[in-house]
Write a protein that holds these residues in place. Structure first.
Motif, PDB file in Angstrom:
ATOM      1  N   LEU A 206       0.831  -1.207   0.000  1.00  0.00           N
ATOM      2  CA  LEU A 206       0.000   0.000   0.000  1.00  0.00           C
ATOM      3  C   LEU A 206       0.864   1.256   0.000  1.00  0.00           C
ATOM      4  O   LEU A 206       0.556   2.233  -0.696  1.00  0.00           O
ATOM      5  N   VAL A 207       1.956   1.248   0.757  1.00  0.00           N
ATOM      6  CA  VAL A 207       2.858   2.407   0.766  1.00  0.00           C
ATOM      7  C   VAL A 207       3.399   2.666  -0.628  1.00  0.00           C
ATOM      8  O   VAL A 207       3.392   3.808  -1.116  1.00  0.00           O
ATOM      9  N   ASN A 208       3.861   1.632  -1.284  1.00  0.00           N
ATOM     10  CA  ASN A 208       4.418   1.809  -2.628  1.00  0.00           C
ATOM     11  C   ASN A 208       3.357   2.280  -3.617  1.00  0.00           C
ATOM     12  O   ASN A 208       3.634   3.114  -4.491  1.00  0.00           O
ATOM     13  N   GLU A 209       2.136   1.793  -3.481  1.00  0.00           N
ATOM     14  CA  GLU A 209       1.064   2.247  -4.369  1.00  0.00           C
ATOM     15  C   GLU A 209       0.780   3.734  -4.170  1.00  0.00           C
ATOM     16  O   GLU A 209       0.568   4.478  -5.148  1.00  0.00           O
ATOM     17  N   LEU A 210       0.759   4.173  -2.912  1.00  0.00           N
ATOM     18  CA  LEU A 210       0.522   5.592  -2.637  1.00  0.00           C
ATOM     19  C   LEU A 210       1.668   6.456  -3.168  1.00  0.00           C
ATOM     20  O   LEU A 210       1.441   7.554  -3.710  1.00  0.00           O
ATOM     21  N   LEU A 211       2.904   5.984  -3.038  1.00  0.00           N
ATOM     22  CA  LEU A 211       4.049   6.739  -3.553  1.00  0.00           C
ATOM     23  C   LEU A 211       4.094   6.705  -5.079  1.00  0.00           C
ATOM     24  O   LEU A 211       4.478   7.697  -5.717  1.00  0.00           O
ATOM     25  N   ASP A 212       3.696   5.601  -5.666  1.00  0.00           N
ATOM     26  CA  ASP A 212       3.635   5.515  -7.134  1.00  0.00           C
ATOM     27  C   ASP A 212       2.693   6.576  -7.705  1.00  0.00           C
ATOM     28  O   ASP A 212       2.938   7.127  -8.787  1.00  0.00           O
ATOM     29  N   ALA A 213       1.618   6.859  -6.967  1.00  0.00           N
ATOM     30  CA  ALA A 213       0.612   7.805  -7.466  1.00  0.00           C
ATOM     31  C   ALA A 213       1.142   9.224  -7.549  1.00  0.00           C
ATOM     32  O   ALA A 213       0.662  10.028  -8.361  1.00  0.00           O
ATOM     33  N   VAL A 214       2.132   9.568  -6.722  1.00  0.00           N
ATOM     34  CA  VAL A 214       2.630  10.949  -6.693  1.00  0.00           C
ATOM     35  C   VAL A 214       4.019  11.092  -7.287  1.00  0.00           C
ATOM     36  O   VAL A 214       4.449  12.202  -7.613  1.00  0.00           O
ATOM     37  N   ALA A 215       4.758  10.001  -7.441  1.00  0.00           N
ATOM     38  CA  ALA A 215       6.145  10.079  -7.899  1.00  0.00           C
ATOM     39  C   ALA A 215       6.314  10.821  -9.220  1.00  0.00           C
ATOM     40  O   ALA A 215       7.263  11.617  -9.364  1.00  0.00           O
ATOM     41  N   PRO A 216       5.436  10.626 -10.216  1.00  0.00           N
ATOM     42  CA  PRO A 216       5.642  11.311 -11.498  1.00  0.00           C
ATOM     43  C   PRO A 216       5.589  12.837 -11.401  1.00  0.00           C
ATOM     44  O   PRO A 216       6.157  13.532 -12.247  1.00  0.00           O
ATOM     45  N   THR A 217       4.938  13.369 -10.367  1.00  0.00           N
ATOM     46  CA  THR A 217       4.814  14.828 -10.250  1.00  0.00           C
ATOM     47  C   THR A 217       6.052  15.463  -9.626  1.00  0.00           C
ATOM     48  O   THR A 217       6.232  16.682  -9.716  1.00  0.00           O
ATOM     49  N   GLY A 218       6.880  14.670  -8.947  1.00  0.00           N
ATOM     50  CA  GLY A 218       8.070  15.201  -8.296  1.00  0.00           C
ATOM     51  C   GLY A 218       7.811  15.905  -6.986  1.00  0.00           C
ATOM     52  O   GLY A 218       8.728  16.446  -6.374  1.00  0.00           O
ATOM     53  N   ARG A 219       6.590  15.893  -6.533  1.00  0.00           N
ATOM     54  CA  ARG A 219       6.258  16.525  -5.246  1.00  0.00           C
ATOM     55  C   ARG A 219       5.059  15.811  -4.641  1.00  0.00           C
ATOM     56  O   ARG A 219       4.288  15.131  -5.344  1.00  0.00           O
ATOM     57  N   MET A 220       4.909  15.989  -3.350  1.00  0.00           N
ATOM     58  CA  MET A 220       3.758  15.396  -2.673  1.00  0.00           C
ATOM     59  C   MET A 220       3.578  16.098  -1.337  1.00  0.00           C
ATOM     60  O   MET A 220       4.451  16.837  -0.877  1.00  0.00           O
ATOM     61  N   ASP A 221       2.434  15.867  -0.747  1.00  0.00           N
ATOM     62  CA  ASP A 221       2.193  16.257   0.642  1.00  0.00           C
ATOM     63  C   ASP A 221       2.314  14.966   1.439  1.00  0.00           C
ATOM     64  O   ASP A 221       1.428  14.106   1.378  1.00  0.00           O
ATOM     65  N   VAL A 222       3.416  14.791   2.181  1.00  0.00           N
ATOM     66  CA  VAL A 222       3.650  13.504   2.818  1.00  0.00           C
ATOM     67  C   VAL A 222       2.629  13.209   3.914  1.00  0.00           C
ATOM     68  O   VAL A 222       2.444  12.046   4.281  1.00  0.00           O
ATOM     69  N   LEU A 223       1.959  14.242   4.426  1.00  0.00           N
ATOM     70  CA  LEU A 223       0.898  13.990   5.389  1.00  0.00           C
ATOM     71  C   LEU A 223      -0.376  13.545   4.682  1.00  0.00           C
ATOM     72  O   LEU A 223      -0.926  12.484   4.961  1.00  0.00           O
ATOM     73  N   ARG A 224      -0.835  14.339   3.743  1.00  0.00           N
ATOM     74  CA  ARG A 224      -2.118  14.042   3.099  1.00  0.00           C
ATOM     75  C   ARG A 224      -2.040  12.844   2.149  1.00  0.00           C
ATOM     76  O   ARG A 224      -2.974  12.041   2.070  1.00  0.00           O
ATOM     77  N   ASP A 225      -0.922  12.716   1.418  1.00  0.00           N
ATOM     78  CA  ASP A 225      -0.816  11.676   0.397  1.00  0.00           C
ATOM     79  C   ASP A 225      -0.337  10.342   0.938  1.00  0.00           C
ATOM     80  O   ASP A 225      -0.482   9.319   0.274  1.00  0.00           O
ATOM     81  N   LEU A 226       0.251  10.337   2.132  1.00  0.00           N
ATOM     82  CA  LEU A 226       0.777   9.098   2.706  1.00  0.00           C
ATOM     83  C   LEU A 226       0.302   8.918   4.148  1.00  0.00           C
ATOM     84  O   LEU A 226      -0.377   7.947   4.465  1.00  0.00           O
ATOM     85  N   GLY A 227       0.657   9.868   5.026  1.00  0.00           N
ATOM     86  CA  GLY A 227       0.326   9.711   6.438  1.00  0.00           C
ATOM     87  C   GLY A 227      -1.160   9.593   6.706  1.00  0.00           C
ATOM     88  O   GLY A 227      -1.592   8.832   7.580  1.00  0.00           O
ATOM     89  N   ASP A 228      -1.967  10.332   5.960  1.00  0.00           N
ATOM     90  CA  ASP A 228      -3.414  10.325   6.152  1.00  0.00           C
ATOM     91  C   ASP A 228      -4.064   9.092   5.530  1.00  0.00           C
ATOM     92  O   ASP A 228      -4.944   8.455   6.121  1.00  0.00           O
ATOM     93  N   LEU A 229      -3.627   8.743   4.322  1.00  0.00           N
ATOM     94  CA  LEU A 229      -4.314   7.699   3.559  1.00  0.00           C
ATOM     95  C   LEU A 229      -3.936   6.291   3.996  1.00  0.00           C
ATOM     96  O   LEU A 229      -4.785   5.401   4.042  1.00  0.00           O
ATOM     97  N   LEU A 230      -2.658   6.063   4.301  1.00  0.00           N
ATOM     98  CA  LEU A 230      -2.244   4.702   4.642  1.00  0.00           C
ATOM     99  C   LEU A 230      -3.012   4.137   5.839  1.00  0.00           C
ATOM    100  O   LEU A 230      -3.547   3.018   5.746  1.00  0.00           O
ATOM    101  N   PRO A 231      -3.107   4.844   6.965  1.00  0.00           N
ATOM    102  CA  PRO A 231      -3.855   4.266   8.097  1.00  0.00           C
ATOM    103  C   PRO A 231      -5.328   4.009   7.783  1.00  0.00           C
ATOM    104  O   PRO A 231      -5.907   3.039   8.285  1.00  0.00           O
ATOM    105  N   LEU A 232      -5.938   4.867   6.958  1.00  0.00           N
ATOM    106  CA  LEU A 232      -7.333   4.628   6.564  1.00  0.00           C
ATOM    107  C   LEU A 232      -7.470   3.325   5.806  1.00  0.00           C
ATOM    108  O   LEU A 232      -8.379   2.529   6.049  1.00  0.00           O
ATOM    109  N   LEU A 233      -6.557   3.103   4.850  1.00  0.00           N
ATOM    110  CA  LEU A 233      -6.616   1.886   4.058  1.00  0.00           C
ATOM    111  C   LEU A 233      -6.366   0.656   4.919  1.00  0.00           C
ATOM    112  O   LEU A 233      -7.039  -0.372   4.767  1.00  0.00           O
TER     113      LEU A 233
END
Length: 429
Positions: free
Chosen positions: A141-168
């Motif tokens: 799940l972590v890799n899937e979430l990072l795959d979704a943002v990697a092409p943009t070169g930026r992310m919000d590590v709280l909203r795109d990872l910290g928030d979503l991973l525990p929900l999933l």
């Protein structure tokens, strides 16, 4: 905690500093303190380790030994801490009754033996063997979430990872349908705003009331579906216990679902967010962890100590209690301030330093005794997977320019966002 050269949090000025100073001389409620409470905690430990805060209408206990003892003191009740509604005016009390009824069956807010009865059932889903079996799925799940943002070169590590991973993850553990898991976030956030407020306003309580009503309606639907088609998930186990009528009643079943959602999301979200922020601000520790990946276990423990996602837990005195020559009267609220205890120099040498090679990290960020966090093993697996995978894939990541904004929630410590420039992705990822 921000380092001297870190982006400074947005902080609107207090509306009436003079009046605030009379009510809150340590400025516990100021935006500056909420963004960085640790200097104030140090003053409290030194000047008033058992301090009555008029702002929060309760006693703040800040030294490590006293906080640790407080978790094991039967005179400090977790159950009574949820009974605030009974002191409100009749009209308000009646309106908030569904919220009180839901919280009254949370194991987190119960004393033995009621706590033991419900906790024994929950524990079965979080034994280390079962949690460790989830590690591979969490890493996926972590890799899937990072795959979704990697092409943009930026992310919000709280909203795109910290928030979503525990929900999933908590969604899978409970057995919530995949398509519904993102809906849970708003409800969890509303409960967090209430439970971490210390002295919640009626507006905050109203938001939690709405969240509980909607959550109970939602879980009634999921429970009905699970009765027809049980699975291997925790919700199916809870339903079986409710149907047998020996462990859970109907309200306890609904309340436990709400508590598990909140506990599985909020604490882990801020553990991951606060932990990644600390690493982005402390390059030496980041490089130490990248160079020695086996440090990830001790690193997560140190991150829990250094910037605890839960800053305090509320109790109510069942009898007069004396600490450091100060009397806490029967019926008064007491806050066990975990964030202060975890920076106590009497327990942790050089406590304001982040040090992944620190030994004997007996932090109390996840509670102690009978109220030790049931989901602690799962939270650790999620944090270890999120942090180690992020560092491996984006070794040169940096905070984006601009201020950081901390949530104005004294009990649940976390940011609103952590914008990050990812830099080149490692070829080894």
């Amino acid at each position: 905690m921000n380092s001297p050269d870190a982006p400074k949090p947005d902080a609107p000025p207090a509306a009436n500093p003079a009046a605030d100073a009379d009510l809150d001389p340590f400025r516990l409620q100021s935006p500056e303190t909420l963004a960085n409470p640790y200097p104030v905690y140090a003053r409290l430990r030194q000047e008033a380790p058992v301090y009555f805060s008029a702002a929060y209408n309760g006693w703040l206990i800040t030294r490590y030994d006293q906080v640790a003892a407080g978790f094991r003191d039967p005179r400090l009740s977790a159950k009574r801490s949820s009974a605030f509604v009974t002191k409100l005016p009749d009209e308000v009390r009646q309106r908030l009754e569904p919220l009180r009824r839901n919280l009254a069956s949370w194991a987190l807010l119960l004393d033995p033996p009621e706590h033991t009865r419900i906790r024994s059932l929950i524990n079965k889903a979080f034994v280390p063997r079962l949690v460790e079996g989830l590690r591979s799925r969490v890493e996926t799940l972590v890799n899937e979430l990072l795959d979704a943002v990697a092409p943009t070169g930026r992310m919000d590590v709280l909203r795109d990872l910290g928030d979503l991973l525990p929900l999933l993850v908590i969604g899978e553990v409970l057995g919530v349908p995949v398509e519904d898991r993102h809906r849970l976030k708003g409800w969890s956030n509303a409960l967090s705003g209430f439970l971490g407020a210390g002295r919640p306003t009626l507006e905050i309580a109203g938001g939690a009331l709405s969240a509980v009503a909607e959550l109970e309606d939602y879980f009634r639907g999921v429970i009905a579906a699970r009765r027809q088609s049980p699975g291997n998930d925790l919700l199916s186990q809870l339903i079986l216990a409710e149907e047998q009528g020996t462990i859970l009643g109907e309200q306890e079943l609904l309340s436990t679902c709400c508590m598990l959602l909140f506990g599985g999301h909020e604490t882990t979200k801020n553990l991951i967010g606060n932990g990644l922020l600390a690493l982005l601000l402390h390059r030496s520790e980041r490089e130490a962890l990248r160079g020695t990946p086996s440090l990830i276990g001790p690193a997560v423990e140190e991150l829990l100590r250094y910037d605890s996602p839960v800053q305090w837990m509320s109790r109510v005195a069942l009898d007069d209690i004396e600490l450091d020559g100060v009397r806490i009267p029967k019926g008064d609220r007491a806050f066990l301030v975990l964030g202060a205890a975890n920076r106590d120099p009497a327990q942790f040498p050089d406590p304001d330093k982040l040090d992944f090679r620190r030994t004997d990290i007996r932090h109390i960020s996840l509670g102690l005794g009978v109220h030790y966090c049931a989901g602690s093993a799962l939270a650790r697996v999620e944090a270890q997977a999120a942090i180690s995978t992020f560092l491996r894939r984006f070794p040169d990541a940096e905070l984006s320019p601009g201020p950081l904004t901390w949530r104005m929630n004294p009990g649940m410590r976390g940011l609103t966002s952590i914008p990050t420039e990812l830099g080149p992705q490692s070829s080894a990822s």
